[in-house]
Design a protein around this motif. Structure first.
Motif, PDB file in Angstrom:
ATOM      1  N   HIS A 104       0.633  -1.369  -0.252  1.00 62.58           N
ATOM      2  CA  HIS A 104      -0.001  -0.067  -0.572  1.00 62.58           C
ATOM      3  C   HIS A 104       0.868   1.123   0.121  1.00 62.58           C
ATOM      4  CE1 HIS A 104       0.575  -0.801   4.173  1.00 62.58           C
ATOM      5  NE2 HIS A 104       0.425   0.164   4.278  1.00 62.58           N
ATOM      6  N   ILE A 105       0.477   2.643  -0.421  1.00 62.28           N
ATOM      7  CA  ILE A 105       1.175   4.189  -0.712  1.00 62.28           C
ATOM      8  C   ILE A 105       1.561   4.137   0.837  1.00 62.28           C
ATOM      9  CG2 ILE A 105       0.834   5.791  -1.110  1.00 62.28           C
ATOM     10  CD1 ILE A 105      -0.472   5.221  -3.796  1.00 62.28           C
ATOM     11  N   ASN A 106       2.702   4.490   1.483  1.00 65.24           N
ATOM     12  CA  ASN A 106       2.860   4.431   3.090  1.00 65.24           C
ATOM     13  C   ASN A 106       2.010   6.480   3.066  1.00 65.24           C
ATOM     14  OD1 ASN A 106       3.907   5.820   5.173  1.00 65.24           O
ATOM     15  ND2 ASN A 106       5.779   4.760   4.989  1.00 65.24           N
ATOM     16  N   ASP A 107       1.234   6.102   4.333  1.00 68.28           N
ATOM     17  CA  ASP A 107       0.713   7.441   4.157  1.00 68.28           C
ATOM     18  C   ASP A 107       1.340   8.574   4.793  1.00 68.28           C
ATOM     19  OD1 ASP A 107       0.227   5.667   6.784  1.00 68.28           O
ATOM     20  OD2 ASP A 107      -1.970   6.404   6.856  1.00 68.28           O
ATOM     21  N   LYS A 108       2.439   7.699   5.288  1.00 69.66           N
ATOM     22  CA  LYS A 108       3.244   8.667   6.387  1.00 69.66           C
ATOM     23  C   LYS A 108       4.662   9.847   5.885  1.00 69.66           C
ATOM     24  CE  LYS A 108       1.044   7.653  10.401  1.00 69.66           C
ATOM     25  NZ  LYS A 108      -0.385   7.610  10.090  1.00 69.66           N
ATOM     26  N   TYR A 109       4.873   8.666   4.181  1.00 70.39           N
ATOM     27  CA  TYR A 109       5.366   9.339   3.575  1.00 70.39           C
ATOM     28  C   TYR A 109       5.361  10.942   3.175  1.00 70.39           C
ATOM     29  CZ  TYR A 109       9.949   9.245   0.763  1.00 70.39           C
ATOM     30  OH  TYR A 109      11.279   9.614   0.653  1.00 70.39           O
ATOM     31  N   PRO A 110       5.757  11.887   2.827  1.00 72.37           N
ATOM     32  CA  PRO A 110       5.961  12.798   2.508  1.00 72.37           C
ATOM     33  C   PRO A 110       6.717  12.887   0.567  1.00 72.37           C
ATOM     34  CG  PRO A 110       8.108  13.173   3.236  1.00 72.37           C
ATOM     35  CD  PRO A 110       7.820  11.479   3.306  1.00 72.37           C
ATOM     36  N   ILE A 111       5.331  12.365   0.092  1.00 72.09           N
ATOM     37  CA  ILE A 111       5.443  11.772  -1.395  1.00 72.09           C
ATOM     38  C   ILE A 111       5.220  13.408  -2.077  1.00 72.09           C
ATOM     39  CG2 ILE A 111       4.044  11.272  -3.514  1.00 72.09           C
ATOM     40  CD1 ILE A 111       2.789   9.003  -1.343  1.00 72.09           C
ATOM     41  N   LYS A 112       6.248  13.758  -3.360  1.00 69.06           N
ATOM     42  CA  LYS A 112       6.459  14.996  -3.827  1.00 69.06           C
ATOM     43  C   LYS A 112       7.133  14.405  -5.346  1.00 69.06           C
ATOM     44  CE  LYS A 112      11.279  15.615  -2.562  1.00 69.06           C
ATOM     45  NZ  LYS A 112      12.499  16.251  -1.600  1.00 69.06           N
ATOM     46  N   PHE A 113       6.644  15.549  -6.025  1.00 72.72           N
ATOM     47  CA  PHE A 113       6.992  15.463  -7.788  1.00 72.72           C
ATOM     48  C   PHE A 113       8.121  16.611  -8.139  1.00 72.72           C
ATOM     49  CE2 PHE A 113       6.852  16.229 -12.203  1.00 72.72           C
ATOM     50  CZ  PHE A 113       7.073  14.908 -12.769  1.00 72.72           C
TER      51      PHE A 113
ATOM     52  N   THR B 119       7.304  17.974 -27.254  1.00 76.05           N
ATOM     53  CA  THR B 119       8.479  18.298 -26.473  1.00 76.05           C
ATOM     54  C   THR B 119       8.107  17.463 -24.946  1.00 76.05           C
ATOM     55  OG1 THR B 119       8.877  20.749 -24.951  1.00 76.05           O
ATOM     56  CG2 THR B 119       5.890  20.163 -24.966  1.00 76.05           C
ATOM     57  N   LYS B 120       8.878  17.612 -23.923  1.00 75.97           N
ATOM     58  CA  LYS B 120       8.688  16.599 -22.762  1.00 75.97           C
ATOM     59  C   LYS B 120       8.307  17.383 -22.034  1.00 75.97           C
ATOM     60  CE  LYS B 120      12.398  13.716 -25.154  1.00 75.97           C
ATOM     61  NZ  LYS B 120      13.666  13.245 -24.953  1.00 75.97           N
ATOM     62  N   VAL B 121       7.958  16.950 -20.671  1.00 70.33           N
ATOM     63  CA  VAL B 121       7.910  16.948 -19.598  1.00 70.33           C
ATOM     64  C   VAL B 121       8.296  16.941 -18.530  1.00 70.33           C
ATOM     65  CG1 VAL B 121       5.920  17.508 -16.981  1.00 70.33           C
ATOM     66  CG2 VAL B 121       5.185  18.372 -19.917  1.00 70.33           C
ATOM     67  N   ALA B 122       8.955  16.369 -17.470  1.00 70.11           N
ATOM     68  CA  ALA B 122       9.995  15.348 -16.979  1.00 70.11           C
ATOM     69  C   ALA B 122       9.552  15.557 -15.208  1.00 70.11           C
ATOM     70  CB  ALA B 122      11.099  15.007 -17.305  1.00 70.11           C
ATOM     71  N   GLY B 123       9.941  14.920 -14.611  1.00 70.33           N
ATOM     72  CA  GLY B 123      10.437  14.772 -12.939  1.00 70.33           C
ATOM     73  C   GLY B 123      10.044  13.677 -12.257  1.00 70.33           C
ATOM     74  N   VAL B 124      11.210  13.853 -11.083  1.00 74.73           N
ATOM     75  CA  VAL B 124      11.311  13.034 -10.600  1.00 74.73           C
ATOM     76  C   VAL B 124      10.061  12.540  -8.772  1.00 74.73           C
ATOM     77  CG1 VAL B 124      12.584  11.676  -8.132  1.00 74.73           C
ATOM     78  CG2 VAL B 124      13.416  12.923 -10.673  1.00 74.73           C
ATOM     79  N   LEU B 125       9.234  10.803  -9.211  1.00 72.20           N
ATOM     80  CA  LEU B 125       8.739  10.811  -7.795  1.00 72.20           C
ATOM     81  C   LEU B 125       9.146  10.370  -6.813  1.00 72.20           C
ATOM     82  CD1 LEU B 125       5.555  11.347  -7.201  1.00 72.20           C
ATOM     83  CD2 LEU B 125       5.406   9.199  -8.117  1.00 72.20           C
ATOM     84  N   SER B 126       8.886  11.231  -5.434  1.00 71.41           N
ATOM     85  CA  SER B 126       9.512  10.326  -4.017  1.00 71.41           C
ATOM     86  C   SER B 126       8.396  10.092  -3.938  1.00 71.41           C
ATOM     87  CB  SER B 126      10.672  11.204  -3.480  1.00 71.41           C
ATOM     88  OG  SER B 126      11.972  11.910  -4.648  1.00 71.41           O
ATOM     89  N   PHE B 127       8.611   8.160  -3.102  1.00 72.94           N
ATOM     90  CA  PHE B 127       7.472   8.092  -3.080  1.00 72.94           C
ATOM     91  C   PHE B 127       7.319   6.667  -2.209  1.00 72.94           C
ATOM     92  CE2 PHE B 127       7.984   5.835  -7.073  1.00 72.94           C
ATOM     93  CZ  PHE B 127       7.562   4.627  -6.512  1.00 72.94           C
ATOM     94  N   SER B 128       6.731   6.120  -1.027  1.00 68.18           N
ATOM     95  CA  SER B 128       6.847   4.557  -0.378  1.00 68.18           C
ATOM     96  C   SER B 128       5.771   3.902  -0.256  1.00 68.18           C
ATOM     97  CB  SER B 128       7.367   5.534   1.021  1.00 68.18           C
ATOM     98  OG  SER B 128       7.608   4.436   1.971  1.00 68.18           O
ATOM     99  N   ILE B 129       6.077   2.631  -0.565  1.00 63.67           N
ATOM    100  CA  ILE B 129       5.311   1.727  -0.625  1.00 63.67           C
ATOM    101  C   ILE B 129       5.427   0.633   0.773  1.00 63.67           C
ATOM    102  CG2 ILE B 129       4.165  -0.413  -1.817  1.00 63.67           C
ATOM    103  CD1 ILE B 129       3.754   1.810  -3.563  1.00 63.67           C
ATOM    104  N   CYS B 130       5.221  -0.027   0.501  1.00 64.27           N
ATOM    105  CA  CYS B 130       4.617  -0.334   2.432  1.00 64.27           C
ATOM    106  C   CYS B 130       3.857  -2.339   2.316  1.00 64.27           C
ATOM    107  CB  CYS B 130       4.589   0.081   3.294  1.00 64.27           C
ATOM    108  SG  CYS B 130       5.542   1.081   3.969  1.00 64.27           S
ATOM    109  N   SER B 131       4.115  -3.255   3.159  1.00 64.23           N
ATOM    110  CA  SER B 131       3.886  -4.060   3.116  1.00 64.23           C
ATOM    111  C   SER B 131       3.852  -3.848   5.180  1.00 64.23           C
ATOM    112  CB  SER B 131       4.676  -5.417   2.802  1.00 64.23           C
ATOM    113  OG  SER B 131       5.331  -6.181   3.035  1.00 64.23           O
ATOM    114  N   ALA B 132       2.846  -5.086   4.936  1.00 57.16           N
ATOM    115  CA  ALA B 132       3.299  -5.441   7.311  1.00 57.16           C
ATOM    116  C   ALA B 132       4.599  -5.730   7.213  1.00 57.16           C
ATOM    117  CB  ALA B 132       2.380  -6.674   7.086  1.00 57.16           C
ATOM    118  N   ALA B 133       5.441  -6.380   6.475  1.00 55.14           N
ATOM    119  CA  ALA B 133       7.121  -6.902   6.468  1.00 55.14           C
ATOM    120  C   ALA B 133       7.599  -5.824   6.496  1.00 55.14           C
ATOM    121  CB  ALA B 133       7.621  -8.273   5.555  1.00 55.14           C
ATOM    122  N   ASN B 134       7.662  -4.594   5.455  1.00 51.00           N
ATOM    123  CA  ASN B 134       8.766  -3.430   5.034  1.00 51.00           C
ATOM    124  C   ASN B 134       8.084  -3.272   4.783  1.00 51.00           C
ATOM    125  OD1 ASN B 134       8.768  -4.959   2.344  1.00 51.00           O
ATOM    126  ND2 ASN B 134      10.323  -5.574   2.339  1.00 51.00           N
TER     127      ASN B 134
END
Length: 173
Positions: free
Chosen positions: A91-100, A143-158
């Motif tokens: 699942h998507i980590n709801d505590k992680y500060p996702i940013k693009f 033209t190109k639109v580009a960037g970097v997505l920072s995110f976190s995905i978690c399971s019960a184990a990690n």
């Protein structure tokens, strides 16, 4: 050759072997097991720069995509959509500060009214998230639109922390 411990010859350990051993000891002391520590270290390492960027990334635990949302007109603001979908037990980590963060320098003739988008700029649920990235292309053509997505995905184990470069080719009228 004698098998008595005091007379046995020992090979010196390499620096890499010592580093691996020390890293394992540090991981055990931090409360995570070695496989979680290895996963975290691998996930935190910056990904290799993609050749020409990617508009879609398929992984065992997530799908990430940057795509056009309609037609685009030179000089007017348009949007591209960045979507993240978790798979299986993740699942998507709801505590992680996702940013693009948009790529700098931007493609020639492209500007971004908001070069950094955060979690609160999008819509995120347990297994799906969407950010709409605004841009303005000053001239007609591809033209190109580009960037970097920072995110976190978690399971019960990690949890996996990721940084992924994305790129969409946009046809501006």
């Amino acid at each position: 050759m004698s098998t008595h411990p005091s007379t046995r010859t020992r090979k010196p350990l390499s620096a890499a072997t010592c580093l691996i051993a020390l890293t394992g000891i540090a991981a055990l002391g931090s409360g995570c097991n070695q496989s979680e520590a290895a996963t975290s270290r691998a996930a935190e390492a910056p990904p290799a720069a993609p050749q020409g960027g990617k508009s879609k990334v398929e992984d065992a635990v997530y799908t990430l995509e940057m795509k056009p949302t309609g037609t685009y007109t030179a000089g007017k603001e348009g949007l591209v959509e960045v979507s993240l979908v978790s798979k299986g037990e993740y699942h998507i980590n709801d505590k992680y500060p996702i940013k693009f963060k948009v790529t700098e320098p931007a493609a020639e003739g492209v500007s971004y009214p908001k070069p950094l988008l955060k979690r609160e700029d999008g819509t995120f649920e347990e297994n799906k998230g969407v950010l709409k990235v605004p841009f303005v292309a000053s001239k007609k053509g591809k033209t190109k639109v580009a960037g970097v997505l920072s995110f976190s995905i978690c399971s019960a184990a990690n949890c996996l922390m990721q940084k992924q470069e994305l790129e969409a080719v946009i046809d501006v009228q």
